[in-house]
Design a protein around this motif. Structure first.
Motif, PDB file in Angstrom:
ATOM      1  N   LEU A 183     -15.100   8.797  -7.609  1.00 17.41           N
ATOM      2  CA  LEU A 183     -15.473   9.987  -8.369  1.00 17.41           C
ATOM      3  C   LEU A 183     -15.068  11.263  -7.637  1.00 17.41           C
ATOM      4  O   LEU A 183     -14.727  12.267  -8.271  1.00 17.41           O
ATOM      5  N   TYR A 184     -15.105  11.238  -6.315  1.00 19.65           N
ATOM      6  CA  TYR A 184     -14.700  12.422  -5.556  1.00 19.65           C
ATOM      7  C   TYR A 184     -13.211  12.698  -5.761  1.00 19.65           C
ATOM      8  O   TYR A 184     -12.800  13.842  -5.978  1.00 19.65           O
ATOM      9  N   ILE A 185     -12.392  11.640  -5.690  1.00 23.85           N
ATOM     10  CA  ILE A 185     -10.959  11.811  -5.936  1.00 23.85           C
ATOM     11  C   ILE A 185     -10.730  12.299  -7.363  1.00 23.85           C
ATOM     12  O   ILE A 185      -9.888  13.179  -7.608  1.00 23.85           O
ATOM     13  N   ASP A 186     -11.487  11.764  -8.309  1.00 18.79           N
ATOM     14  CA  ASP A 186     -11.379  12.214  -9.699  1.00 18.79           C
ATOM     15  C   ASP A 186     -11.675  13.708  -9.807  1.00 18.79           C
ATOM     16  O   ASP A 186     -11.040  14.425 -10.583  1.00 18.79           O
ATOM     17  N   ALA A 187     -12.635  14.185  -9.002  1.00 19.36           N
ATOM     18  CA  ALA A 187     -13.039  15.589  -9.078  1.00 19.36           C
ATOM     19  C   ALA A 187     -12.007  16.528  -8.458  1.00 19.36           C
ATOM     20  O   ALA A 187     -11.813  17.643  -8.934  1.00 19.36           O
ATOM     21  N   ILE A 188     -11.335  16.095  -7.384  1.00 21.48           N
ATOM     22  CA  ILE A 188     -10.417  17.006  -6.696  1.00 21.48           C
ATOM     23  C   ILE A 188      -8.990  16.911  -7.221  1.00 21.48           C
ATOM     24  O   ILE A 188      -8.169  17.790  -6.945  1.00 21.48           O
ATOM     25  N   ALA A 189      -8.666  15.852  -7.979  1.00 21.08           N
ATOM     26  CA  ALA A 189      -7.285  15.654  -8.430  1.00 21.08           C
ATOM     27  C   ALA A 189      -6.983  16.529  -9.645  1.00 21.08           C
ATOM     28  O   ALA A 189      -7.762  16.557 -10.599  1.00 21.08           O
ATOM     29  N   PRO A 190      -5.848  17.233  -9.652  1.00 20.52           N
ATOM     30  CA  PRO A 190      -5.415  17.928 -10.872  1.00 20.52           C
ATOM     31  C   PRO A 190      -5.196  16.923 -11.997  1.00 20.52           C
ATOM     32  O   PRO A 190      -4.820  15.773 -11.751  1.00 20.52           O
ATOM     33  N   GLU A 191      -5.417  17.336 -13.223  1.00 16.45           N
ATOM     34  CA  GLU A 191      -5.307  16.424 -14.360  1.00 16.45           C
ATOM     35  C   GLU A 191      -3.943  15.745 -14.430  1.00 16.45           C
ATOM     36  O   GLU A 191      -3.839  14.584 -14.816  1.00 16.45           O
ATOM     37  N   ALA A 192      -2.891  16.476 -14.061  1.00 15.88           N
ATOM     38  CA  ALA A 192      -1.535  15.929 -14.179  1.00 15.88           C
ATOM     39  C   ALA A 192      -1.168  15.001 -13.032  1.00 15.88           C
ATOM     40  O   ALA A 192      -0.104  14.378 -13.064  1.00 15.88           O
ATOM     41  N   LEU A 193      -2.028  14.890 -12.003  1.00 14.89           N
ATOM     42  CA  LEU A 193      -1.669  14.116 -10.808  1.00 14.89           C
ATOM     43  C   LEU A 193      -2.721  13.074 -10.446  1.00 14.89           C
ATOM     44  O   LEU A 193      -2.850  12.704  -9.276  1.00 14.89           O
ATOM     45  N   LYS A 194      -3.463  12.584 -11.430  1.00  9.40           N
ATOM     46  CA  LYS A 194      -4.502  11.593 -11.144  1.00  9.40           C
ATOM     47  C   LYS A 194      -3.908  10.343 -10.485  1.00  9.40           C
ATOM     48  O   LYS A 194      -4.439   9.818  -9.508  1.00  9.40           O
ATOM     49  N   GLY A 195      -2.808   9.832 -11.038  1.00  2.51           N
ATOM     50  CA  GLY A 195      -2.193   8.631 -10.478  1.00  2.51           C
ATOM     51  C   GLY A 195      -1.739   8.838  -9.051  1.00  2.51           C
ATOM     52  O   GLY A 195      -1.941   7.982  -8.180  1.00  2.51           O
ATOM     53  N   SER A 196      -1.117   9.980  -8.771  1.00  3.52           N
ATOM     54  CA  SER A 196      -0.634  10.269  -7.421  1.00  3.52           C
ATOM     55  C   SER A 196      -1.792  10.383  -6.437  1.00  3.52           C
ATOM     56  O   SER A 196      -1.709   9.898  -5.300  1.00  3.52           O
TER      57      SER A 196
ATOM     58  N   ALA B 202       0.832  -1.207   0.000  1.00  2.00           N
ATOM     59  CA  ALA B 202       0.000   0.000   0.000  1.00  2.00           C
ATOM     60  C   ALA B 202       0.866   1.256   0.000  1.00  2.00           C
ATOM     61  O   ALA B 202       0.577   2.231  -0.708  1.00  2.00           O
ATOM     62  N   LEU B 203       1.951   1.236   0.785  1.00  2.00           N
ATOM     63  CA  LEU B 203       2.839   2.402   0.840  1.00  2.00           C
ATOM     64  C   LEU B 203       3.571   2.595  -0.487  1.00  2.00           C
ATOM     65  O   LEU B 203       3.709   3.725  -0.975  1.00  2.00           O
ATOM     66  N   LEU B 204       4.034   1.490  -1.086  1.00  2.00           N
ATOM     67  CA  LEU B 204       4.715   1.593  -2.377  1.00  2.00           C
ATOM     68  C   LEU B 204       3.750   1.976  -3.495  1.00  2.00           C
ATOM     69  O   LEU B 204       4.167   2.504  -4.527  1.00  2.00           O
ATOM     70  N   GLY B 205       2.447   1.701  -3.286  1.00  3.91           N
ATOM     71  CA  GLY B 205       1.457   2.126  -4.265  1.00  3.91           C
ATOM     72  C   GLY B 205       1.458   3.636  -4.448  1.00  3.91           C
ATOM     73  O   GLY B 205       1.176   4.144  -5.541  1.00  3.91           O
ATOM     74  N   LEU B 206       1.799   4.358  -3.383  1.00  4.38           N
ATOM     75  CA  LEU B 206       1.906   5.813  -3.477  1.00  4.38           C
ATOM     76  C   LEU B 206       3.016   6.203  -4.451  1.00  4.38           C
ATOM     77  O   LEU B 206       2.861   7.115  -5.268  1.00  4.38           O
ATOM     78  N   TYR B 207       4.132   5.481  -4.378  1.00  9.22           N
ATOM     79  CA  TYR B 207       5.246   5.726  -5.299  1.00  9.22           C
ATOM     80  C   TYR B 207       4.875   5.280  -6.716  1.00  9.22           C
ATOM     81  O   TYR B 207       5.252   5.925  -7.706  1.00  9.22           O
ATOM     82  N   GLY B 208       4.118   4.176  -6.802  1.00  3.27           N
ATOM     83  CA  GLY B 208       3.660   3.724  -8.110  1.00  3.27           C
ATOM     84  C   GLY B 208       2.757   4.745  -8.777  1.00  3.27           C
ATOM     85  O   GLY B 208       2.854   4.987  -9.989  1.00  3.27           O
ATOM     86  N   GLY B 209       1.865   5.360  -7.993  1.00  3.40           N
ATOM     87  CA  GLY B 209       1.000   6.399  -8.546  1.00  3.40           C
ATOM     88  C   GLY B 209       1.788   7.583  -9.071  1.00  3.40           C
ATOM     89  O   GLY B 209       1.434   8.186 -10.096  1.00  3.40           O
ATOM     90  N   TYR B 210       2.884   7.905  -8.367  1.00  2.00           N
ATOM     91  CA  TYR B 210       3.766   8.994  -8.811  1.00  2.00           C
ATOM     92  C   TYR B 210       4.323   8.705 -10.203  1.00  2.00           C
ATOM     93  O   TYR B 210       4.307   9.564 -11.091  1.00  2.00           O
ATOM     94  N   TRP B 211       4.789   7.477 -10.425  1.00  2.00           N
ATOM     95  CA  TRP B 211       5.360   7.132 -11.728  1.00  2.00           C
ATOM     96  C   TRP B 211       4.289   6.975 -12.798  1.00  2.00           C
ATOM     97  O   TRP B 211       4.549   7.214 -13.986  1.00  2.00           O
ATOM     98  N   LEU B 212       3.077   6.595 -12.404  1.00  2.00           N
ATOM     99  CA  LEU B 212       1.997   6.480 -13.389  1.00  2.00           C
ATOM    100  C   LEU B 212       1.639   7.834 -13.996  1.00  2.00           C
ATOM    101  O   LEU B 212       1.088   7.894 -15.102  1.00  2.00           O
ATOM    102  N   ASP B 213       1.931   8.914 -13.279  1.00  2.00           N
ATOM    103  CA  ASP B 213       1.706  10.248 -13.834  1.00  2.00           C
ATOM    104  C   ASP B 213       2.804  10.657 -14.803  1.00  2.00           C
ATOM    105  O   ASP B 213       2.621  11.582 -15.599  1.00  2.00           O
TER     106      ASP B 213
END
Length: 405
Positions: free
Chosen positions: A319-332, A56-67
């Motif tokens: 959907l809430y996360i989709d709404a608040i996330a900047p377009e460039a940082l969806k994965g993060s 779960a913690l590394l998933g945060l780093y994975g989201g960073y690279w997915l962006d």
């Protein structure tokens, strides 16, 4: 892009196959780890919990690279990694090899889930996203309902057959993945480096408090099938408790499969807070009903109410996360929100402590209280979001299209 698009359909099919791959081997993880490494049940549970925490913690780093990387190759790499982990797990005998195979599968599943949510957000038209997220959640639940049955059937043929099938399903999920169009993300809109991204995520108080709200929800519904037997064992014998649990889990699965998509597709992007509050309240009411129920039919009705809350809440959170996330940082942002799944590990531990030190009704009262805390945090998050929007609007810009309440 419409949900009928071949690209979105193949993304959802691939996600289903990867979920089924993990669901097929999941019932055997504890037994396999104990057998391969000669571990006690307590040590096996500790190892599993540690791997889930690290994933779960590394998933945060994975989201960073997915962006920052093309999401198509990242999806493929996660699917192949999951296949390798599934195929290697039953053949390893050293602690490090078995742990590496287990961690590879869990981390790949976490990253894959984050990537699929980000891709659906990228590709699905705004009015189609509630349907897309609901369909993904429905397919995942179908996979987790089918997986144990396939596992049981294969065990009567070969002991290692579920792991072989798990690996093949992961590879099939890789082959089903479509060629994704370029999302056109702007590198200049991204923070420079992982540390800067963490500061951005931590500085978004809306994201932080909403993730804590989601964590409260995960404590309650994430592993209810693990902690509910603890309560039933205080009322009846082991065989009867297992019979009741089988019926209750089947009831949960039927309600999810039948109602998830029809209800989820009705979610409106600008009324998400109402759906989130309603979902929390239904889950809390279901918990209290479970505490008072004195027969199997009544407990089934309580589980149905509880499940209605779950199938409204989960896609609304996406959907809430989709709404608040900047377009460039969806994965993060999805990687950060995935930390809420850590709450799933807390549920059984909390129930064990409460049953050891108080009456059984205390368990369900505590779960209902957590739902109220989740509601309060979600409302607080929305208030912060509106304050931020007003502040930005006062400077001549708007970060979100409208109210989510």
């Amino acid at each position: 892009m419409s949900l009928r698009s071949p690209v979105l359909r193949r993304v959802l099919l691939s996600s289903f196959l990867l979920s089924l791959s993990r669901a097929v081997i999941s019932p055997l993880l504890v037994l396999t780890l104990g057998k391969q490494l000669q571990l006690s049940l307590q040590a096996t549970g500790t190892l599993l919990a540690a791997v889930l925490l690290v994933s779960a913690l590394l998933g945060l780093y994975g989201g960073y690279w997915l962006d920052r990387l093309p999401r198509g190759p990242a999806l493929g790499a996660a699917a192949v990694l999951m296949a390798i982990g599934s195929l290697l797990l039953p053949y390893g005998h050293s602690f490090w090899l078995v742990t590496a195979a287990l961690a590879a599968g869990e981390l790949a599943m976490v990253v894959y889930g984050i990537a699929v949510k980000a891709i659906l957000s990228d590709l699905a038209a705004e009015e189609q996203r509630s349907k897309a997220f609901s369909m993904r959640y429905t397919l995942a639940n179908v996979a987790w309902a089918l997986g144990p049955m396939l596992c049981s059937g294969l065990l009567s043929w070969r002991e290692l057959a579920p792991f072989w099938l798990g690996g093949l399903l992961a590879l099939a999920g890789w082959l089903a993945q479509p060629r994704l169009p370029d999302a056109g993300r702007d590198p200049s809109a991204m923070p420079e480096g992982f540390a800067a991204t963490l500061r951005t995520l931590g500085g978004d108080r809306v994201l932080v408090w909403f993730t804590v709200s989601s964590l409260c929800a995960n404590v309650v519904y994430g592993r209810f099938s693990s902690y509910l037997p603890l309560y039933l064992l205080t009322r009846m014998g082991e065989s009867e408790a297992m019979r009741w649990m089988s019926v209750l889990i089947s009831c949960n699965a039927i309600v999810v499969v039948v109602l998830q998509y029809p209800l989820g597709r009705l979610l409106k992007p600008k009324r998400l807070l109402r759906a989130i509050i309603g979902g929390f309240l239904l889950i809390g009411a279901g918990m209290l009903w479970l505490g008072w129920a004195d027969s199997l039919p009544m407990m089934c009705a309580a589980i149905a109410l509880f499940t209605l809350g779950e199938i409204v809440l989960v896609p609304a959170e996406y959907l809430y996360i989709d709404a608040i996330a900047p377009e460039a940082l969806k994965g993060s942002y999805y990687g950060a929100q995935n930390l809420a799944t850590l709450g799933s590990a807390l549920g059984p531990a909390l129930v064990g402590v409460l049953l050891a030190h108080g009456p059984s009704m205390l368990v369900f009262a505590a779960m209902a209280l957590l739902c109220l805390v989740g509601v309060g945090l979600a409302v607080y998050s929305e208030r912060l979001r509106l304050q931020r929007r007003q502040a930005v609007g006062a400077r001549g810009a708007s970060v979100l299209p409208g109210s989510l309440s």
